[in-house]
Design a protein around this motif. Structure first.
Motif, mmCIF file in Angstrom:
data_model
loop_
_atom_site.group_PDB
_atom_site.id
_atom_site.type_symbol
_atom_site.label_atom_id
_atom_site.label_comp_id
_atom_site.label_asym_id
_atom_site.label_seq_id
_atom_site.Cartn_x
_atom_site.Cartn_y
_atom_site.Cartn_z
ATOM 1 N N ALA A 134 -45.762 7.668 72.880
ATOM 2 C CA ALA A 134 -46.069 9.053 72.543
ATOM 3 C C ALA A 134 -45.008 9.979 73.133
ATOM 4 O O ALA A 134 -44.515 9.747 74.244
ATOM 5 N N PRO A 135 -44.647 11.049 72.421
ATOM 6 C CA PRO A 135 -43.663 11.984 72.957
ATOM 7 C C PRO A 135 -44.228 12.742 74.145
ATOM 8 O O PRO A 135 -45.451 12.905 74.283
ATOM 9 N N ALA A 136 -43.337 13.183 75.027
ATOM 10 C CA ALA A 136 -43.761 13.962 76.186
ATOM 11 C C ALA A 136 -44.394 15.260 75.724
ATOM 12 O O ALA A 136 -43.918 15.907 74.791
ATOM 13 N N GLU A 137 -45.484 15.634 76.382
ATOM 14 C CA GLU A 137 -46.181 16.863 76.036
ATOM 15 C C GLU A 137 -45.947 17.909 77.109
ATOM 16 O O GLU A 137 -45.740 17.586 78.277
ATOM 17 N N PRO A 138 -45.995 19.188 76.756
ATOM 18 C CA PRO A 138 -45.759 20.247 77.741
ATOM 19 C C PRO A 138 -46.884 20.304 78.765
ATOM 20 O O PRO A 138 -48.015 19.861 78.517
ATOM 21 N N MET A 139 -46.578 20.851 79.944
ATOM 22 C CA MET A 139 -47.569 20.986 80.990
ATOM 23 C C MET A 139 -48.717 21.873 80.526
ATOM 24 O O MET A 139 -48.499 22.935 79.942
ATOM 25 N N VAL A 140 -49.941 21.426 80.790
ATOM 26 C CA VAL A 140 -51.120 22.203 80.451
ATOM 27 C C VAL A 140 -51.481 23.054 81.653
ATOM 28 O O VAL A 140 -51.633 22.552 82.759
ATOM 29 N N GLU A 141 -51.606 24.358 81.460
ATOM 30 C CA GLU A 141 -51.861 25.257 82.574
ATOM 31 C C GLU A 141 -53.320 25.681 82.663
ATOM 32 O O GLU A 141 -53.665 26.548 83.452
ATOM 33 N N ASP A 142 -54.186 25.086 81.870
ATOM 34 C CA ASP A 142 -55.600 25.425 81.899
ATOM 35 C C ASP A 142 -56.302 24.601 82.970
ATOM 36 O O ASP A 142 -56.159 23.379 83.031
ATOM 37 N N ASP A 143 -57.113 25.256 83.813
ATOM 38 C CA ASP A 143 -57.767 24.560 84.919
ATOM 39 C C ASP A 143 -58.775 23.518 84.455
ATOM 40 O O ASP A 143 -59.112 22.606 85.215
#
Length: 241
Positions: free
Chosen positions: A118-127
């Motif tokens: 799977a391609p790298a996904e962006p950082m999720v900033e939701d708690d």
């Protein structure tokens, strides 16, 4: 360093060179451990996991200042929020595989792994991605020891010392604390960390009480690089029949 076997509140033993497993990889953006669990395929979830649908029960970030290991070791109840923002993980630490097993029978209780293709996904900033609920079933409360194996990657910066402190509570009272140190991680490396947990001995009354009060057992997991808190995850547990 590479694969290590730790025991709760016991000084870890260094493995020999042929036991060390550490290899260089291309860096990927980090995602919290809970996100890895939520993205697991159903057949990989041997214990039940779920997100909380209630906004009132979902902790929110309340980071105000730098939190030290000494401070979290003094906590006597679960935190009301997260003690660092998601963006505190400036080392690109990314959990890619996690396994829990019962040690005496070597039975795998839970296993989840990211799809390596799977391609790298962006950082999720939701708690919400740092909060998870487990249901391990009532037999879990009879186990003496469980082992976890965590595979994680680090980004382009070296990690001088990686430390995990876990505080476990029931009815907002501390029942067990674990403190593990991994050591040095080279930049852009994949590392495997094995930890052995000695579970608290419970009376029959305590076991029954935990079964009948799902998700009253809670934990805070704090991850430090040196004395810098870089990750904070929260969990709640049920042990249903």
């Amino acid at each position: 360093m590479g694969k290590q076997r730790h025991r709760g509140n016991v000084r870890p033993r260094r493995r020999s060179k042929n036991e060390i497993k550490q290899k260089r990889e291309s860096p990927q953006l980090a995602r919290p451990a809970a996100c890895l669990l939520y993205n697991a395929k159903p057949k990989e979830r041997m214990a039940t996991t779920k997100k909380s649908s209630s906004s009132s029960s979902k902790p929110s970030s309340s980071a105000k200042k730098t939190i030290t290991p000494a401070e979290v070791l003094k906590l006597t109840a679960p935190t009301t929020g997260f003690l660092c923002p998601v963006t505190a993980n400036t080392y690109g630490i990314d959990f890619v595989e996690f396994r829990i097993r019962e040690m005496e029978s070597n039975t795998v209780l839970f296993h989840v792994q990211k799809d390596p293709s799977a391609p790298a996904e962006p950082m999720v900033e939701d708690d919400s991605c740092r909060f998870i609920k487990y249901d391990f079933g009532h037999k879990f409360l009879t186990y003496k020891t469980v082992g976890t194996t965590l595979t994680f990657k680090v980004g382009p910066k070296e990690v001088p010392t990686f430390r995990m402190i876990e505080r476990h509570y029931y009815h907002n009272k501390l029942i067990k604390s674990f403190d593990f140190k991994f050591g040095f991680c080279i930049p852009n490396s994949t590392n495997e960390w094995e930890v052995i947990y000695e579970l608290p001995k419970l009376s029959k009354a305590e076991v029954e009480d935990m079964i009948t009060h799902p998700y009253e057992t809670k934990s805070d997991s704090f991850y430090f690089v040196g004395d810098q808190l870089v990750m904070h995850n929260k969990a709640e547990y049920a042990y249903s029949r």
